[in-house]
Design a protein around this motif. Structure first.
Motif, PDB file in Angstrom:
ATOM      1  N   ALA A 350       0.629  -1.462   0.061  1.00 48.04           N
ATOM      2  CA  ALA A 350      -0.095  -0.220   0.371  1.00 48.04           C
ATOM      3  C   ALA A 350       1.176   1.423  -0.207  1.00 48.04           C
ATOM      4  O   ALA A 350       1.002   2.157  -0.539  1.00 48.04           O
ATOM      5  CB  ALA A 350      -0.277   0.163   1.212  1.00 48.04           C
ATOM      6  N   TYR A 351       1.952   1.381   0.740  1.00 47.45           N
ATOM      7  CA  TYR A 351       2.881   2.351   0.655  1.00 47.45           C
ATOM      8  C   TYR A 351       3.043   2.900  -0.742  1.00 47.45           C
ATOM      9  O   TYR A 351       3.404   3.883  -1.016  1.00 47.45           O
ATOM     10  CB  TYR A 351       3.728   2.145   2.256  1.00 47.45           C
ATOM     11  N   GLN A 353       2.440   2.220  -4.122  1.00 44.75           N
ATOM     12  CA  GLN A 353       1.298   2.597  -4.130  1.00 44.75           C
ATOM     13  C   GLN A 353       1.619   4.106  -4.409  1.00 44.75           C
ATOM     14  O   GLN A 353       1.281   4.802  -4.952  1.00 44.75           O
ATOM     15  CB  GLN A 353       0.614   1.468  -4.338  1.00 44.75           C
ATOM     16  N   GLN A 354       0.940   4.420  -3.157  1.00 45.88           N
ATOM     17  CA  GLN A 354       0.910   5.370  -2.931  1.00 45.88           C
ATOM     18  C   GLN A 354       2.102   6.484  -2.913  1.00 45.88           C
ATOM     19  O   GLN A 354       1.986   7.526  -3.324  1.00 45.88           O
ATOM     20  CB  GLN A 354       0.462   5.801  -0.954  1.00 45.88           C
ATOM     21  N   ARG A 355       3.313   5.814  -2.520  1.00 50.61           N
ATOM     22  CA  ARG A 355       4.846   6.671  -2.212  1.00 50.61           C
ATOM     23  C   ARG A 355       4.998   7.355  -3.948  1.00 50.61           C
ATOM     24  O   ARG A 355       5.241   7.912  -4.881  1.00 50.61           O
ATOM     25  CB  ARG A 355       5.292   5.728  -2.960  1.00 50.61           C
ATOM     26  N   ARG A 357       2.296   6.924  -6.961  1.00 48.12           N
ATOM     27  CA  ARG A 357       2.004   7.935  -7.182  1.00 48.12           C
ATOM     28  C   ARG A 357       1.552   9.411  -6.655  1.00 48.12           C
ATOM     29  O   ARG A 357       2.065  10.150  -7.693  1.00 48.12           O
ATOM     30  CB  ARG A 357       0.289   7.562  -6.563  1.00 48.12           C
ATOM     31  N   ILE A 358       2.300   9.364  -5.547  1.00 47.70           N
ATOM     32  CA  ILE A 358       2.841  10.791  -5.140  1.00 47.70           C
ATOM     33  C   ILE A 358       3.479  11.718  -6.168  1.00 47.70           C
ATOM     34  O   ILE A 358       4.233  13.089  -6.405  1.00 47.70           O
ATOM     35  CB  ILE A 358       2.264  10.667  -3.379  1.00 47.70           C
TER      36      ILE A 358
END
Length: 361
Positions: A350-351, A353-355, A357-358
């Motif tokens: 999950a981390y 994927q967010q990293r 993306r950001i």
């Protein structure tokens, strides 16, 4: 006659006195030289790099008490003959991938990789903390060897193909190089699976003897030149999600070492694993960019091909469940993988994927 006595006297026909002479460590001023046979030629990226690192680490950490004489594939024995050479005493130790030796025992597959198996981290979680190392020792006792994980290539790609794979039907009759239980699973999809040593893959592809092959990853594959003989590169594979490499020592040689020397060999193997995995991941991204810039077409398998891989893998893994030790190894491995996967999925995956993306990665 016990198993160790049998393999010393009869596992390799004709070895006899020559094997004994090779197995006897060379002594000079209290030091000794151990012969280590490997399954790849000198200079093969990632695979041979791990063998070199291990050999140097043992020599340096013992302050020269033990020197490793590394013999590449074909110089003393063939790539797939290293297990028998060490088991019989023809050589002192090997560095290889243990899934090459599933004909000795299918449980050895789990100490390299199995289809839809563990990532590199999950393999080490099992090995170091959930019973894997003890099971490796139990297998080794049968064959008179002492084994260690000593390297890891990380996630391996689906491989190189000379045509696109648009559906599961395209696997029918495909002549493809893939060892281990992954290769057995691929054979169940209708492919014609070839177990070609690493040093012979390029020639087999360029001659048309095979239609495709998997090797290690972008860094090692580029070094081998596979982009010169295949156009399509499938970047995610089902067969080896975290492939460990192994070192194994003849058990009599192992028992002749001092406790301090044994501890050094074990810790050198752990260090080799960490260094090798980092080497692979540190170099694969840049190598993949170079391959793509050079014209290699990066591909992913369609869903129906993944489904075919999944069905075939389950059958291949189930085929050996009548062997008690294999069943024990598989059950231990899968229990550990389920336990490890839970945290990785909810936290690390999950981390990332967010990293990504950001940061726009």
């Amino acid at each position: 006659m016990d198993r160790r006595s049998f393999i010393r006297t009869g596992a390799i026909g004709g070895a006899g006195a020559a094997a004994s002479a090779l197995a006897a460590p060379a002594y000079a001023q209290g030091n000794r030289t151990l012969t280590m046979v490997t399954s790849v030629p000198d200079g093969f990226a990632v695979f041979d790099d791990a063998a070199v690192y291990l050999a140097n680490a043992i020599t340096e950490m013992t302050d020269g008490q033990i020197t490793i004489d590394k013999r590449p594939a074909g110089s003393l024995v063939g790539a797939f003959e290293v297990f028998d050479a060490v088991s019989s005493g023809q050589a002192d130790m090997y560095h290889s991938a243990d899934y090459y030796f599933i004909n000795q025992h299918p449980g050895y597959a789990y100490f390299t990789a199995v289809p839809f198996g563990g990532t590199a981290q999950e393999v080490m979680n099992w090995y170091m903390h959930d019973g894997g190392r003890d099971l490796h020792d139990e297998l080794g006792q049968i064959f008179g060897i002492k084994s260690f994980l000593a390297g890891n290539t990380g996630m391996q790609p689906g491989g190189w193909f000379n045509k696109e794979i648009n559906s599961a039907e395209d696997l029918q009759g495909l002549k493809f190089r893939m060892p281990g239980l992954g290769g057995q699973a691929l054979g169940l999809t209708g492919a014609s699976v070839q177990n070609v040593p690493g040093g012979e893959i390029y020639q087999a592809l360029s001659s048309g003897a095979i239609d495709g092959a998997e090797w290690i990853g972008p860094f090692a594959d580029e070094r081998l030149g596979l982009q010169e003989v295949c156009e399509f590169y499938y970047t995610s594979g089902f067969h080896e999600p975290g492939s460990a490499l192994s070192a194994a020592m003849n058990l009599d040689v192992w028992e002749s070492l001092t406790p301090a020397q044994q501890a050094i060999v074990e810790q050198a193997s752990v260090a080799t694993h960490s260094w090798n995995l980092a080497q692979s991941y540190a170099n694969n991204g840049a190598a993949l960019d170079r391959l793509q810039q050079g014209g290699t077409k990066l591909m992913t398998f369609p869903d129906d091909v993944w489904e075919a891989f999944g069905t075939a893998s389950s059958q291949a893994l189930d085929d050996y469940m009548d062997d008690e030790l294999y069943a024990q190894i598989r059950e231990s491995f899968e229990a550990s993988m389920r336990k490890s996967s839970r945290w990785q999925t909810v936290a690390e995956d999950a981390y990332r994927q967010q990293r990504d993306r950001i940061l726009g990665m």
